[in-house]
Design an enzyme around this catalytic site. Sequence first.
Site, PDB file in Angstrom:
ATOM      1  N   SER A  20     -10.009   0.827   2.404  1.00 29.03           N
ATOM      2  CA  SER A  20      -8.957   1.509   3.162  1.00 29.03           C
ATOM      3  C   SER A  20      -7.645   1.413   2.392  1.00 29.03           C
ATOM      4  CB  SER A  20      -8.783   0.901   4.562  1.00 29.03           C
ATOM      5  OG  SER A  20      -8.288  -0.428   4.472  1.00 29.03           O
ATOM      6  N   GLY A  23      -6.167   0.577  -1.707  1.00 28.98           N
ATOM      7  CA  GLY A  23      -7.376   0.456  -2.500  1.00 28.98           C
ATOM      8  C   GLY A  23      -8.218   1.715  -2.457  1.00 28.98           C
ATOM      9  N   SER A 141       4.044  -7.205  -4.302  1.00 28.12           N
ATOM     10  CA  SER A 141       4.809  -6.695  -3.163  1.00 28.12           C
ATOM     11  C   SER A 141       6.292  -6.666  -3.502  1.00 28.12           C
ATOM     12  CB  SER A 141       4.605  -7.595  -1.932  1.00 28.12           C
ATOM     13  OG  SER A 141       5.523  -7.273  -0.899  1.00 28.12           O
ATOM     14  N   TYR A 154       4.545 -15.133   2.986  1.00 29.13           N
ATOM     15  CA  TYR A 154       4.002 -13.941   2.335  1.00 29.13           C
ATOM     16  C   TYR A 154       4.683 -13.702   0.990  1.00 29.13           C
ATOM     17  CZ  TYR A 154       3.084  -9.002   1.423  1.00 29.13           C
ATOM     18  OH  TYR A 154       2.741  -7.815   0.842  1.00 29.13           O
TER      19      TYR A 154
END
Length: 254
Positions: A20, A23, A141, A154
Amino acid sequence: MTHNGSRFDGKTALITGGSSGMGLATAHRLIAEGARVVVTGRDKKRLDASVAQLGGQAHGIAGDATDLDDLDNLAAAVADRFGHLDLLFANAGIGSFQTIEQVTGELFDQVIGSNLKGAFFTIQKILPLLPDHASIVINASFGLHLGVPGSALYSASKAAVHNLTRALAAELAPRRIRVNAVSPGYIDTPAFRAELSEAARQGVAALSPAGRVGTATDVAAAVAFLASADAAFVNGHDLRVDGGLTAVGASALV
């Protein structure tokens, strides 16, 4: 989708977390440019549906990127079917956002396991299948470039991935294996829509100089560039795919 001809004719790529989002979009992109693509995911039903959508150039192998036994099985299956890999997109990971007081030991292990351990050991296990001059791209990120409230764990996990990219670029230089990363900004994926309300999504879109959130195809285009011969002189680099968000240093991030 625009693409650059046949840059990946005869090439075989592996995309972890490929069922999903970014990717899957990258799998579509690489296949459109001639590659055979192996995609992985933990949910076999969803993975099978994605492989059917991708068509005959795709092959799915179910598994968890944080499980070393699964990674051994993945490497063995790829070696048996294809013999080698030319490209690896270490994409599997999770988003997790909370204040430092809310982070438990279990959550810490989960986030570090998914975002750092998964990438590290995927590369370790797949490396014997990569010939000289192969390419690795890791999904990092934009959060590693900014101090965003509620993202300490994160962002730390992704900062580690960023430094993993640079260290491996140096370590694998004798084999001319290039290692780069992409740092997506706010990207419209199923996970993004699940985490943020419509109002919040509109709010973060307004923060970007691009005036919108990104799409998974935006990221796929960046990965395809880094993985291709067009980026032959790009190594140890983190490519921010964020519409300029980190460049303006927005202070009202959510």
